[in-house]
Write an enzyme that holds these catalytic residues in place. Sequence first.
Site, PDB file in Angstrom:
ATOM      1  N   GLY A  13       3.055   5.694  -5.357  1.00 19.48           N
ATOM      2  CA  GLY A  13       4.038   6.560  -4.711  1.00 19.48           C
ATOM      3  C   GLY A  13       5.341   5.840  -4.455  1.00 19.48           C
ATOM      4  O   GLY A  13       5.951   5.986  -3.393  1.00 19.48           O
ATOM      5  N   ILE A  18       8.614   5.752   1.856  1.00 16.68           N
ATOM      6  CA  ILE A  18       8.024   4.464   2.218  1.00 16.68           C
ATOM      7  C   ILE A  18       7.747   3.627   0.977  1.00 16.68           C
ATOM      8  O   ILE A  18       8.011   2.425   0.944  1.00 16.68           O
ATOM      9  CB  ILE A  18       6.723   4.680   3.025  1.00 16.68           C
ATOM     10  N   ARG A  38       4.611   9.865 -10.440  1.00 20.11           N
ATOM     11  CA  ARG A  38       4.760  10.829 -11.532  1.00 20.11           C
ATOM     12  C   ARG A  38       6.205  10.877 -12.004  1.00 20.11           C
ATOM     13  O   ARG A  38       6.470  11.047 -13.186  1.00 20.11           O
ATOM     14  CB  ARG A  38       4.297  12.214 -11.068  1.00 20.11           C
ATOM     15  N   ASP A  65      -0.190   9.712 -12.829  1.00 17.71           N
ATOM     16  CA  ASP A  65      -0.652  10.821 -12.000  1.00 17.71           C
ATOM     17  C   ASP A  65      -1.967  10.393 -11.357  1.00 17.71           C
ATOM     18  O   ASP A  65      -2.981  10.239 -12.042  1.00 17.71           O
ATOM     19  CB  ASP A  65      -0.850  12.066 -12.855  1.00 17.71           C
ATOM     20  N   SER A 146      -2.431   7.200   8.430  1.00 13.88           N
ATOM     21  CA  SER A 146      -1.658   8.049   9.326  1.00 13.88           C
ATOM     22  C   SER A 146      -2.357   8.081  10.678  1.00 13.88           C
ATOM     23  O   SER A 146      -3.578   7.867  10.759  1.00 13.88           O
ATOM     24  CB  SER A 146      -1.573   9.472   8.756  1.00 13.88           C
ATOM     25  N   TYR A 161      -5.592  17.923   5.805  1.00 14.69           N
ATOM     26  CA  TYR A 161      -4.929  16.636   5.582  1.00 14.69           C
ATOM     27  C   TYR A 161      -5.507  15.575   6.512  1.00 14.69           C
ATOM     28  O   TYR A 161      -5.774  14.437   6.100  1.00 14.69           O
ATOM     29  CB  TYR A 161      -3.425  16.790   5.825  1.00 14.69           C
ATOM     30  N   LYS A 165      -7.344  11.809   5.893  1.00 16.85           N
ATOM     31  CA  LYS A 165      -6.891  10.555   6.497  1.00 16.85           C
ATOM     32  C   LYS A 165      -7.991   9.915   7.354  1.00 16.85           C
ATOM     33  O   LYS A 165      -8.061   8.685   7.468  1.00 16.85           O
ATOM     34  CB  LYS A 165      -5.612  10.784   7.317  1.00 16.85           C
ATOM     35  N   VAL A 196       7.247   9.923  10.163  1.00 17.42           N
ATOM     36  CA  VAL A 196       8.216   9.038   9.532  1.00 17.42           C
ATOM     37  C   VAL A 196       9.294   9.895   8.869  1.00 17.42           C
ATOM     38  O   VAL A 196       8.999  10.911   8.241  1.00 17.42           O
ATOM     39  CB  VAL A 196       7.561   8.129   8.466  1.00 17.42           C
TER      40      VAL A 196
END
Length: 255
Positions: A13, A18, A38, A65, A146, A161, A165, A196
Amino acid sequence: MERWRGRVALVTGASVGIGAALAVELVRLGMKVMGCARDVGKIQKLAAECQSAGHPGVLVPFKCDLTNEEEILAMFAAIKEQHRGVDVCINNAGLAHPEPLLSGKTSGWKNMMDVNVFGLSICAREAYQSMKERHVDDGHIININSVCGHHVMPHADLHFYTATKFAVTALTEGLRQELRAENTHIRATSISPSLVKTEFPLRLYSNNPDIKARVFSAYKPLEAKDVVNAVIYVLSAPPHVQIGEVQMLATEQKS
């Protein structure tokens, strides 16, 4: 960070937020950074900026990916061929869709699992195998987690989500235990920031500007550089120090 100069780091990423800030800082500190996303075009631009700035390291863009295991394995094979292998793996890539448990789309849940859990786990596994193959005993696997991996917030859009995490929290501790059982000094760390200021929350609430406005008016968000500083702190710890978890909370509220 001197012992990491010339070593190889993978940052997933790495095109924005970040991940981009991490990639640039590690290059500035002299590491060879394999940045994957990607949208590889943004990483190519970052790589050119690092070169123009005269940073001692190098940023190598990889298009990958993370929902596709074949692409992940191909990336690790290319890193092995071109740079011998990975010494530091920073699993930064992650995403969230506003898909509540009672009404959310299965496709959104699967996408979050594929990136946040499976993609992370495959990268961690392949990084360890790369280290083991080369007898690297001081490597590091860092999962950008997170605060949602430790607390269930009263926001339906975040619940699935949050489950992914919580999985990252368990996976990081599981890694630490398995690495210890292998009698290796390779370390595993989870870094868990709260809100963030990146594209991440903007994408999450792109279709609900009212929620976005309330979130950003209630809290002064962390900056990407704050998370970068936490990663550098963890990487800079002496080899005998295992920092298992770092939680980062934004305490200053906007007036």
